[in-house]
Design a protein around this motif. Structure first.
Motif, PDB file in Angstrom:
ATOM      1  N   UNK A  59      13.773  -7.757   6.769  1.00 22.43           N
ATOM      2  CA  UNK A  59      14.498  -8.491   5.723  1.00 22.43           C
ATOM      3  C   UNK A  59      14.216  -9.994   5.828  1.00 22.43           C
ATOM      4  N   UNK A  60      14.208 -10.542   7.046  1.00 22.23           N
ATOM      5  CA  UNK A  60      13.923 -11.962   7.248  1.00 22.23           C
ATOM      6  C   UNK A  60      12.493 -12.308   6.831  1.00 22.23           C
ATOM      7  N   UNK A  61      11.554 -11.426   7.149  1.00 24.81           N
ATOM      8  CA  UNK A  61      10.153 -11.648   6.763  1.00 24.81           C
ATOM      9  C   UNK A  61      10.036 -11.735   5.242  1.00 24.81           C
ATOM     10  N   UNK A  62      10.642 -10.792   4.562  1.00 27.05           N
ATOM     11  CA  UNK A  62      10.566 -10.750   3.094  1.00 27.05           C
ATOM     12  C   UNK A  62      11.208 -11.995   2.479  1.00 27.05           C
ATOM     13  N   UNK A  63      12.348 -12.417   3.009  1.00 24.40           N
ATOM     14  CA  UNK A  63      13.030 -13.610   2.511  1.00 24.40           C
ATOM     15  C   UNK A  63      12.174 -14.857   2.774  1.00 24.40           C
ATOM     16  N   UNK A  64      11.523 -14.910   3.924  1.00 21.75           N
ATOM     17  CA  UNK A  64      10.672 -16.038   4.288  1.00 21.75           C
ATOM     18  C   UNK A  64       9.503 -16.168   3.305  1.00 21.75           C
ATOM     19  N   UNK A  65       8.876 -15.046   2.977  1.00 23.95           N
ATOM     20  CA  UNK A  65       7.746 -15.037   2.038  1.00 23.95           C
ATOM     21  C   UNK A  65       8.219 -15.441   0.643  1.00 23.95           C
ATOM     22  N   UNK A 119       4.597 -21.251  11.859  1.00 27.71           N
ATOM     23  CA  UNK A 119       5.011 -20.666  13.140  1.00 27.71           C
ATOM     24  C   UNK A 119       6.420 -20.110  12.983  1.00 27.71           C
ATOM     25  N   UNK A 120       6.614 -18.870  13.352  1.00 26.79           N
ATOM     26  CA  UNK A 120       7.953 -18.264  13.353  1.00 26.79           C
ATOM     27  C   UNK A 120       8.099 -17.436  14.616  1.00 26.79           C
ATOM     28  N   UNK A 121       9.292 -17.022  14.881  1.00 20.13           N
ATOM     29  CA  UNK A 121       9.527 -16.079  15.962  1.00 20.13           C
ATOM     30  C   UNK A 121       9.422 -14.672  15.412  1.00 20.13           C
ATOM     31  N   UNK A 122       9.912 -13.735  16.180  1.00 18.43           N
ATOM     32  CA  UNK A 122       9.973 -12.366  15.673  1.00 18.43           C
ATOM     33  C   UNK A 122      11.089 -12.316  14.644  1.00 18.43           C
ATOM     34  N   UNK A 158       2.119 -11.723  11.401  1.00 16.10           N
ATOM     35  CA  UNK A 158       1.176 -11.053  12.285  1.00 16.10           C
ATOM     36  C   UNK A 158       1.285 -11.526  13.720  1.00 16.10           C
ATOM     37  N   UNK A 159       0.883 -10.635  14.610  1.00 11.51           N
ATOM     38  CA  UNK A 159       0.597 -10.980  15.987  1.00 11.51           C
ATOM     39  C   UNK A 159      -0.717 -10.280  16.306  1.00 11.51           C
TER      40      UNK A 159
END
Length: 126
Positions: free
Chosen positions: A114-120, A107-110, A11-12
């Motif tokens: 695909x990166x969001x899903x892998x991070x979760x 804390x992450x960047x934009x 989120x932002x």
């Protein structure tokens, strides 16, 4: 015993990507704040106090909408590039309805979708 339900929220201040992790599947949807850059410019041209007031009300509505989603889960990961995740976390911690939900903040960047899903997925499979 009910199975744990996991939710990742990138989120932002303008939008949130809601990612529900269940078994091997992940479902994603987007919730957007109604306080857009265009609304900010329009209200700022009229009155700065009005702009701040409108921003606070719409931010509160955005966080309430996210809270309604979050309260259905056992574990939640809030992540993203801005302070929005911390503001939401503080709001949730002040509400006893969320005391039994494990909430982590990262804390992450934009990130790409695909990166969001892998991070979760990586966060909840540790």
């Amino acid at each position: 015993m009910k199975s744990a339900k996991y939710l990742g929220v990138w989120m932002d201040h303008s939008k949130a990507h809601i990612m529900e992790l269940a078994a091997d599947a992940m479902e994603t949807r987007i919730i957007e704040s109604t306080f857009t850059h265009e609304v900010k410019e329009e209200t700022l041209s009229k009155n700065e106090n009005l702009m701040h007031n409108k921003e606070q009300h719409q931010q509160a509505a955005y966080f309430k909408q996210l809270s309604e989603v979050i309260k259905k889960y056992d574990e939640v990961l809030l992540f993203g590039p801005t302070e929005a995740k911390n503001q939401l976390f503080n709001l949730l911690r002040a509400d006893h309805l969320f005391e039994n939900i494990k909430i982590d903040i990262k804390q992450t960047g934009k990130l790409t979708e695909h990166q969001e899903r892998a991070f979760v997925k990586e966060h909840f499979t540790k």
